[in-house]
Scaffold this active site. Sequence first.
Site: not given
Ligand code: NCD
Length: 331
Positions: A55-56, A83, A105, A135
Site C-alpha cells: 500500500r504505502t 551488496k 521506509r 508512520h
Molecule cells: C502498516 C505498517 O507497515 O506499519 N501498514 C501500512 O503501512 N499500511 C501496518 C502493518 O504492517 O501492520
Amino acid sequence: MKRHLISAADLTRDDAVMVLDTAEELARLADRPIKKLPTLRGRTVVNLFFEDSTRTRISFELAAKRLSADVINFSAKGSSVSKGESLKDTALTLEAMGADAVVIRHHDSGAPHRLATSGWIGGSVVNAGDGTHEHPTQALLDAFTLRRRLGGGAGRDLDGRHVTIVGDILHSRVARSGVHLLSTLGARVTVVAPPTLVPVGIASWPCELSYDLDQVLPKSDAVMMLRVQRERMNAAYFPTEREYARRYGLDGQRMARMPEHAVVLHPGPMNRGMEITADVADSPRCTAVEQVANGVSIRMAVLYLLLGGAEPAVSDPALQTATPTRTEESK
Ligand code: NCD
C-alpha cells in the site's frame, strides 16, 4: 510546516489541519477523468524502501505521479544495498542524482531522522514507516478517514471523539503516530492490548490504557485494529493465536457492542481470523479500503506542502487548470 515529516509529533494542530484540508481539496481530483496536476512538474521524488510494502509504496508513487513529479522507486532488494552499501552511500547517490524528496521506509527506527539530519541530502525526507517507531502519513490518512466518516469534514478536527486502538501497540509504528496525531487533533485515545504488548513508557503517551476491549467498545466512536507484527517479535507474547483472537480480536458479536455510528479502521495488511474476522473486515463499517484511497490524497498533500509552496494546491472552481506553484520556472 517543517521541511521534513519524520514524526507525527512534528505536526502542530494547525499543520495537521492544513494537511487534512489540502488532502480534502486534492481528493476531488480522484473523481475526475484526468487525475493529474502539473504542480510538481520537474521535481524528483525517490521512494527508498528497505522494507516490504504494498500500500504505502504504491500510494506514494501514485501521489507523486498525480502531481506530475518524476518518481524513482528504489527497493533494497535487487539494489547495491544487498551488496552491503550503507544508508549514507545510498543517500549520497540519490543526492548526486538530484532528488527533491526522499520517501523512506526502513526496518530501523530512526533511519529517516538520520537521513534528515545528516546533511547527506538537501531535499525533504518523508518517513514512510521506520521500525517500530513512527508512520506519520498513516496517522494523517486515518485522521482524514475519521473526519470524513464521523462527520467533521473539512475545516473541522476530531474534538471530543473517542478512538480506541487495539492490539500490538508495542511493535506498532501506526499506533505511536496515531496516538500523537489524534490527540493533537482533539480526540480522546484509548489503547487496548495484552499487558505483554504494551510498551514501557506508555504512561507518557497522550492516551489511556485498558486491557478490556469489551468494556471500551460501547464508548468508542472508532476502533482501530492493528496487525500482530510477527516479523518484529523474537519471543512469545501471547499463548496462542486463538487465545489472542478471543480476547483482542474484533468479530461481529463484539462489533455489535459499538455505537451504531462507530467505525472500524485497519491500516492493512489484515490477518483475517486473527485481529479481525472476515465479516467485520467486509462490513460497511470497516474503512480499510477507504483508508487506502484516502492515503493517496494525504500523500499528495504532504508532498505538495513540503515541495510545492504556499499557493492553493488546486485552483478552484474549475479544478481544470491547476496552479503550477513552484515549478522550475517560478523557483
Ligand atoms: C502498516 C505498517 O507497515 O506499519 N501498514 C501500512 O503501512 N499500511 C501496518 C502493518 O504492517 O501492520
